[in-house]
Motif scaffolding. Structure first.
Motif: not given
Lengths: 134, 166
Positions: B32-56
């Motif tokens: 889900e976090f995409l990315g390849t060796t040495g190149t983590p995904e940097t496009d925020a549009q492609k990354l999953p989003k954390f829902k703040r209301y789910e956090s303790p």
């Protein structure tokens, strides 16, 4: 009323607690074996009723020293040298791992883990936040 | 011997100051976090989003622990073992003394190392490894996630581990 009427067996059971004994399979030198809610039916049974465990005993009949890490946390580990019994109570954990610290593979069944929720207060069942989510 | 991105399950765990896990905040697979060796995904549009209301709410001295469970065995190199951790964890801070709330993004440098690279050690398939932890400083509270002003990019979360393999 009879001291232990059959209708009160379930209530009585809740106050007595929970205990399981695991016989750990062979672990290679330096390797770790983990027991948690995803993999161990015994942990699942514990969590379903009592939410967490508060008692941990390691019976190490093997020659190799082992370490038991409550919740896989290295800093909370119990160290059990070969041929020893180590106990911790009044603790809290929901999973644990066994690490072979020796130089040879342990023999299956020679390391035993006894864990459970021992004697929760009579008024406190279910203890430690056990929830019915099903 | 070369670095390779490890595939597996990532977990964010809320632990108290006594290292007792209180809850699992998030569990996601590396795919889900995409990315390849040495190149983590940097496009925020492609990354999953954390829902703040789910956090303790994490309180002072409590910990946010990052755990990883590999899909398959990964044997580390016999010389120069190395981990490259690429984290991007959106959080919202509350300063209890001033009452001020602000957003922050935790990166790998904010975390303390738990698991260090070890020559020839195997990261075993299906077993959790505690990689890193972040301890909340005094007089602060924290929840995971940012406010969703722009749902395409805000609160994007990423974790990646590259390991020097044998």
């Amino acid at each position: 009323m009879a001291p232990n009427p059959i209708s009160r067996v379930r209530d009585k059971s809740a106050t007595v607690g929970f205990q399981r004994r695991l016989e750990v399979p062979a672990i290679a030198a330096g390797a770790e074996l983990q027991y948690d809610v995803d993999t161990s039916p015994d942990i699942q049974a514990l969590l379903r009723r009592f939410g967490s465990a508060n008692y941990l005993q390691v019976v190490n009949l093997d020659a190799e020293p082992v370490e038991v890490r409550p919740d896989f946390v290295r800093g909370r580990a119990l160290y059990a040298p070969g041929g020893s019994v180590v106990v911790e109570d009044d603790t809290m954990f929901q999973s644990f791992s066994v690490v072979n610290l020796g130089n040879a593979t342990t023999t299956a069944g020679r390391v035993k883990i006894i864990f459970g929720a021992v004697r929760p207060g009579a008024k406190s069942a279910p203890i430690d936040g056990a929830r019915r989510w099903y | 011997m070369a670095n390779a991105k490890l595939n597996g399950m990532w977990r964010l765990i809320h632990m108290d100051a006594n290292d007792i896990p209180l809850s699992v905040i998030l569990e996601k697979h590396s795919s889900e976090f995409l990315g390849t060796t040495g190149t983590p995904e940097t496009d925020a549009q492609k990354l999953p989003k954390f829902k703040r209301y789910e956090s303790p709410i994490l309180n002072e001295d409590e910990k946010l622990v990052i755990a990883f469970k590999p899909d398959s065995d990964a044997v580390q190199a016999s010389s120069s073992p190395a981990f490259v951790r690429s984290y991007r964890i959106p959080v919202t801070y509350n300063n209890l003394r001033s009452g001020h709330t602000f957003e922050k993004t935790l990166i790998d440098g904010d975390f303390s190392v738990i698991e260090t690279p070890t020559a020839s050690k195997t990261l075993v398939a299906g077993q959790w490894v505690y990689l890193s932890e972040y301890t909340l400083p005094a007089q602060s509270q924290m929840v995971l996630g940012h406010g969703l002003q722009d749902v395409r990019v805000d609160s994007a979360i990423r974790m990646q581990l590259d390991v020097n393999l044998a």
